[in-house]
Design a protein around this motif. Sequence first.
Motif, PDB file in Angstrom:
ATOM      1  N   ASP A 101      -1.466  -5.180   1.575  1.00 38.09           N
ATOM      2  CA  ASP A 101      -2.774  -4.703   1.908  1.00 38.09           C
ATOM      3  C   ASP A 101      -3.095  -3.457   1.632  1.00 38.09           C
ATOM      4  OD1 ASP A 101      -3.312  -7.266   3.161  1.00 38.09           O
ATOM      5  OD2 ASP A 101      -2.574  -6.385   5.307  1.00 38.09           O
ATOM      6  N   LEU A 102      -2.094  -2.320   1.670  1.00 39.34           N
ATOM      7  CA  LEU A 102      -2.270  -1.050   1.319  1.00 39.34           C
ATOM      8  C   LEU A 102      -2.486  -1.005  -0.148  1.00 39.34           C
ATOM      9  CD1 LEU A 102      -2.147   1.758   2.027  1.00 39.34           C
ATOM     10  CD2 LEU A 102       0.223   1.569   1.849  1.00 39.34           C
ATOM     11  N   ALA A 103      -1.791  -1.816  -1.180  1.00 37.16           N
ATOM     12  CA  ALA A 103      -1.961  -1.761  -2.337  1.00 37.16           C
ATOM     13  C   ALA A 103      -3.493  -2.239  -2.834  1.00 37.16           C
ATOM     14  CB  ALA A 103      -1.152  -2.752  -3.044  1.00 37.16           C
ATOM     15  N   LYS A 104      -3.795  -3.299  -2.182  1.00 39.74           N
ATOM     16  CA  LYS A 104      -5.233  -3.633  -2.213  1.00 39.74           C
ATOM     17  C   LYS A 104      -6.124  -2.740  -1.858  1.00 39.74           C
ATOM     18  CE  LYS A 104      -3.897  -8.871  -2.019  1.00 39.74           C
ATOM     19  NZ  LYS A 104      -4.251 -10.121  -1.333  1.00 39.74           N
ATOM     20  N   LYS A 105      -6.244  -2.089  -0.853  1.00 42.05           N
ATOM     21  CA  LYS A 105      -6.979  -1.140  -0.525  1.00 42.05           C
ATOM     22  C   LYS A 105      -7.135   0.013  -1.639  1.00 42.05           C
ATOM     23  CE  LYS A 105      -8.266   1.990   3.147  1.00 42.05           C
ATOM     24  NZ  LYS A 105      -8.372   3.153   2.249  1.00 42.05           N
ATOM     25  N   SER A 106      -6.096   0.455  -2.273  1.00 40.88           N
ATOM     26  CA  SER A 106      -5.872   1.415  -3.118  1.00 40.88           C
ATOM     27  C   SER A 106      -6.629   1.029  -4.208  1.00 40.88           C
ATOM     28  CB  SER A 106      -4.321   1.923  -3.632  1.00 40.88           C
ATOM     29  OG  SER A 106      -4.036   0.809  -4.135  1.00 40.88           O
ATOM     30  N   ILE A 107      -6.503  -0.326  -4.685  1.00 49.42           N
ATOM     31  CA  ILE A 107      -7.203  -0.783  -5.883  1.00 49.42           C
ATOM     32  C   ILE A 107      -8.729  -0.806  -5.503  1.00 49.42           C
ATOM     33  CG2 ILE A 107      -7.870  -2.831  -7.220  1.00 49.42           C
ATOM     34  CD1 ILE A 107      -4.692  -3.711  -7.003  1.00 49.42           C
ATOM     35  N   ASP A 108      -9.277  -1.346  -4.214  1.00 45.54           N
ATOM     36  CA  ASP A 108     -10.424  -1.145  -3.984  1.00 45.54           C
ATOM     37  C   ASP A 108     -11.077   0.115  -4.016  1.00 45.54           C
ATOM     38  OD1 ASP A 108     -10.586  -3.996  -3.438  1.00 45.54           O
ATOM     39  OD2 ASP A 108     -10.091  -3.670  -1.303  1.00 45.54           O
ATOM     40  N   ASP A 109     -10.563   1.132  -3.536  1.00 48.71           N
ATOM     41  CA  ASP A 109     -10.777   2.634  -3.503  1.00 48.71           C
ATOM     42  C   ASP A 109     -10.981   2.993  -5.041  1.00 48.71           C
ATOM     43  OD1 ASP A 109     -11.084   2.735  -0.662  1.00 48.71           O
ATOM     44  OD2 ASP A 109      -8.916   3.414  -0.440  1.00 48.71           O
ATOM     45  N   PHE A 110     -10.220   2.684  -5.862  1.00 48.76           N
ATOM     46  CA  PHE A 110      -9.877   3.170  -7.272  1.00 48.76           C
ATOM     47  C   PHE A 110     -11.285   2.413  -8.070  1.00 48.76           C
ATOM     48  CE2 PHE A 110      -8.717   2.383 -11.724  1.00 48.76           C
ATOM     49  CZ  PHE A 110      -8.643   3.550 -12.076  1.00 48.76           C
ATOM     50  N   LEU A 111     -11.565   1.285  -7.763  1.00 54.15           N
ATOM     51  CA  LEU A 111     -12.371   0.488  -8.393  1.00 54.15           C
ATOM     52  C   LEU A 111     -13.879   0.924  -8.186  1.00 54.15           C
ATOM     53  CD1 LEU A 111     -11.117  -2.996  -8.864  1.00 54.15           C
ATOM     54  CD2 LEU A 111     -11.022  -1.357 -10.547  1.00 54.15           C
ATOM     55  N   THR A 112     -14.222   1.637  -7.120  1.00 52.24           N
ATOM     56  CA  THR A 112     -15.503   2.320  -6.892  1.00 52.24           C
ATOM     57  C   THR A 112     -15.710   3.599  -7.583  1.00 52.24           C
ATOM     58  OG1 THR A 112     -14.537   3.613  -5.009  1.00 52.24           O
ATOM     59  CG2 THR A 112     -15.331   1.242  -4.542  1.00 52.24           C
TER      60      THR A 112
END
Length: 430
Positions: A101-112
């Motif tokens: 979950d933390l890794a996916k959130k970091s990807i979400d934040d980065f892709l924005t």
Amino acid sequence: MYFEVQSSSLNKYLFDSLTNDIYQLEPDFKIPSNATRESLELHVFSRNSLTPIDSQEKVSANAKTLIIELTEQCNLRCSYCVFDDNYENERSHSSKKISIDLAKKSIDDFLTRTSDEAYIIFYGGEPLLEFKIIKELTDYAKNRLDSSVKFSFTTNGMALTADKFDFLIENAFLITVSIDGEKTLHDKNRITINGNPSWDAIMQNLQKLQDYNPDFYKSNIQFNSVIDSVENISFVNEALSNNPLVAGQEIRFSFQLQDTIKQNKEYNEFNSNNYKKLLEVFYSGDFDKNLVEKDRLLNFVKKIAFRSIGEEAQDGKKKCIPFSNRTYVRTNGDLQFCERISDYKRVNSAKDIISYSSNIQDEFYKKKGVFCEKCIAYNFCEMCPASFYYDGEFSENHFDICNNYINEFKNALKLYLDLSEKNINFTEMN
């Protein structure tokens, strides 16, 4: 911001570090001790990038690379690794790993924050120990950004096994394999947790991948080779140029992290003391058997050959912008601006990285600005803040680091002049 340099044929030149212009001097011309740019009729203007870049747009909309620390565990115990109990300001090997979950959130934040192509690097420890997480996060990122995301990781190669090949090939992973030049040096330094050598197992895995898909291997496998001393360069060159799994692949060289400053100084002194032999290598163009020289000095010479000139001299200059060039996510979710620094000032939230990027730049330029303003290699330096952080703070050794770079630049500039006098075609040098 200019200096005199002499070629091997004793021709004298003036290099203008402000404009990147090179002027040949008359044999009897001497630069007066009180000379100014005006008296030498050199172009006068102010450098325009000695202040921090306004990073808001680059950090918020043009971020390039996300590095996800999957685990702190590793299946090797390299003798020079800083991630052990001997280095109290660095993390040590542990069983910590990032949550999905933390890794996916970091990807979400980065892709924005990214535009065009995004690069995601999986990091460790040894990232392949968490291959299931790599697969899940790869699929997740691709679904979010279609085909414009690219993936890579650096591995010691021990877990680069056949059961992973299809997935890595399907997703066009760029894979960097860390080795120590050749078997004897490698097995002395890079041992398993149980104290066993690792070279043979790694080479077997690489051979299987090369046999399985030669095209993928050729285009997607590269190497990082750690050199433990300057004296071993010739030995390493010979061993790697004769290794069919390495020869012809992209390969980068580095010194052991804790000895980088000392070894870079010795490397420059070695090249200066053996300049005639070095020049013969460049005249012959035989870089297939001189891999260290190809990576370190040939790239520098070509950077000089294809430099920008005049008021555009700085246009080709790269500058590292924290959290734009790289964003490093630790296993606990903390963010740092590079994976190559120790536990230096983390930020806990992605929303804070714009101001944090500016703060890092402010600190960096405040401590280096005056030195940079007079530096003869300024237009070629990438001004990487991470290169100057050691043990959690800005290193007082930054003059040594800069002087090493300046001396390497001087060697490269002399090589460029000697090659130019022979009308060498730099576009054909590789």
